[in-house]
Design an enzyme around this catalytic site. Structure first.
Site, mmCIF file in Angstrom:
data_model
loop_
_atom_site.group_PDB
_atom_site.id
_atom_site.type_symbol
_atom_site.label_atom_id
_atom_site.label_comp_id
_atom_site.label_asym_id
_atom_site.label_seq_id
_atom_site.Cartn_x
_atom_site.Cartn_y
_atom_site.Cartn_z
ATOM 1 N N SER A 1 0.820 -1.204 0.000
ATOM 2 C CA SER A 1 0.000 0.000 0.000
ATOM 3 C C SER A 1 0.862 1.267 0.000
ATOM 4 C CB SER A 1 -0.949 -0.053 1.207
ATOM 5 O OG SER A 1 -2.014 0.836 1.057
ATOM 6 N N ASP B 1 -8.103 -5.920 -5.907
ATOM 7 C CA ASP B 1 -7.864 -4.662 -5.208
ATOM 8 C C ASP B 1 -8.468 -3.508 -5.997
ATOM 9 O OD1 ASP B 1 -6.944 -2.821 -3.398
ATOM 10 O OD2 ASP B 1 -4.846 -2.921 -4.031
ATOM 11 N N HIS C 1 -6.353 -6.381 -1.750
ATOM 12 C CA HIS C 1 -5.250 -5.511 -1.352
ATOM 13 C C HIS C 1 -4.213 -6.243 -0.501
ATOM 14 C CE1 HIS C 1 -3.552 -1.497 -0.819
ATOM 15 N NE2 HIS C 1 -3.525 -1.666 0.494
#
Length: 469
Positions: free
Chosen positions: A167, A380, A440
């Site tokens: 991230s 994601d 994610h």
């Protein structure tokens, strides 16, 4: 420009190194040496917490040294010591049960609560001037921490360090890698940089915000009205970035997230097949009509939420764990300090840097010959594969054209009869993994593929089940 930047960074490191080397990486560890932890004061009043695990699978092979993975969490302000460690890749889950898919099978693991103010890391007195405001400042702090850990430990110096990020951590990874390179070149850091891996990373915010609405429209989660309105805000963000209005772009990003949520009936930004809050690790169920500040924290909300149950029955409360059992074990956390209490300040202080791209830093790493791996979960949304592919196409690296023309190779984990698990493509020092069925949080959604992928990235001496046909 790059030469001036290099000179500046070297001069900065020369000034700081004497102070850093005088700072002991004060800490403690287990009696058998399997883990160590401690604090490093990287600047006056700024303290980074680190936790190093030694792998029980360690193989001593001088021709193929055992690797170390430095895991960097996102947010900014999410705790790698908490989330990455106990919820994703560490040896124990939040119920303190052994994790079968721990990355310790492939490497030693170094978790750092980064930047200062994140997790157990803290700023004395919450002095607003001490928090970092840019990705570069965070990278410089991490380089100082690595100086304190590596320069006095010949064992660590023998193991190549791989910076693996998730991230927003991807932005920290590339700035940290460059700070490490400058420090090594200046003779101030004794470390072998093995490579950088960017997992579902927020490298180019502009490319991601333009990907959201078209992707959701393609999978029937949004209609044409939502598409048109969302693209309008994305265009505004693009203009703000061109004009250098980065704080304003962060505010517009906040507005776009609310718009996307409204027209998709609260899609989960970390897995677009789910509603917000359904993915156990996404933790983004917030009121759509909330203030900008709360919505802004949506991206980093999982760092402090107590809703932390994970697939496979891991229903432990992370907040209670970190402020209870773990804090008691570590013994060195300030008595009146609560894990994650300064994290919102971390996010707020970085609001002016949040939307800045770091494509140029990836380019520089590639040009310097550093191994760069990109991996992306198919499901994601926040850091979508569509957006990742867009920023990769913007690279100026000389091998990009050949890389983009190469065919992808299918991946299998556990045998072809279990189906395709992903695809990969490599050329020279750039590698890309498309991970199917993952959102994610790739290590949680596809632990087998993630484990063997990191074995390939780090050239771990252990055997791999990941089959490339």
């Amino acid at each position: 420009m790059r030469g001036r930047r290099l000179c500046y960074c070297i001069l900065l490191l020369l000034v700081l190194t004497s102070a850093v080397e005088a700072i002991a990486a004060a800490g403690t560890g287990s009696g058998n040496g399997s883990e160590k932890w401690g604090y490093v004061q990287v600047r006056p009043r700024a303290h980074l917490f680190w936790w190093l695990y030694r792998s029980p699978n360690r193989v001593e092979d001088p021709s193929n040294p055992w690797p170390i993975v430095l895991w960097l969490q996102g947010g900014p302000g999410a705790s790698g010591v908490g989330i990455g460690n106990f919820q994703e890749i560490g040896p124990l889950d939040t119920n303190l049960r052994p994790r079968n898919s721990t990355w310790l099978q492939k490497a030693d693991l170094l978790f750092v609560d980064n930047p200062v103010g994140t997790g157990y890391s803290f700023v004395e007195g919450k002095d607003p001037e001490v928090f970092v405001k840019t990705d570069e400042e965070a990278g410089e702090d991490l380089a100082r921490l690595l100086m304190a850990l590596f320069n006095r430990d010949e064992g660590l110096q023998q193991s190549p360090l791989y910076i693996v990020a998730e991230s927003y951590g991807g932005k920290f990874a590339v700035t940290t890698a460059l700070s490490v390179i400058y420090a090594v070149q200046a003779g101030k850091l004794k470390l072998i940089l093995g490579g950088v891996a960017l997992g579902d990373s927020w490298i180019s915010p502009e490319d991601f915000v333009f990907s959201w609405a078209p992707l959701l429209k393609d999978v029937s989660r949004m209609d044409n009205t939502g598409l048109e309105k969302s693209n309008g805000v994305a265009m505004r963000i693009s203009e703000q970035l061109k004009d250098g209005k980065f704080q304003e772009a962060t505010s517009s990003w906040n507005e776009l997230e609310n718009l996307i949520s409204s027209f998709s009936n609260s899609v989960d930004f970390y897995n677009f097949l789910l509603d917000a809050g359904m993915d156990p690790l996404s933790l983004v169920a917030v009121e759509l009509a909330a203030t900008g500040g709360l919505s802004m924290r949506k991206y980093s909300k999982y760092l402090s939420s107590t809703r932390t149950s994970t697939p496979g029955g891991d229903g432990g409360d992370l907040d209670e764990l970190m402020n209870g059992t773990v804090k008691k074990k570590l013994k060195i956390i300030p008595r009146n300090f609560t894990w994650g209490e300064q994290s919102d300040m971390v996010f707020a202080k970085m609001g002016g840097d949040f939307m800045k791209p770091r494509i140029n830093e990836v380019d520089e790493l590639l040009e310097r010959g550093v191994n760069v791996t990109i991996y992306s979960g198919q499901l994601d949304l926040i850091c979508s594969t569509k957006g990742t592919e867009s920023w990769v196409e913007k690279l100026k690296w000389g091998g990009k054209g050949t890389f983009l023309r190469k065919e992808r190779t299918p991946l299998y984990c556990g045998g072809e009869e279990e189906g395709t698990k992903g695809f990969t493509r490599s050329y020279k020092n750039l590698h890309f993994y498309w991970i199917l069925g993952a959102g994610h949080f790739v290590p949680v959604d596809q632990p087998c593929v993630a484990l063997d992928m990191v074995g390939a990235i780090t050239r771990s001496p252990t055997n791999s089940k990941l089959k490339v046909r």
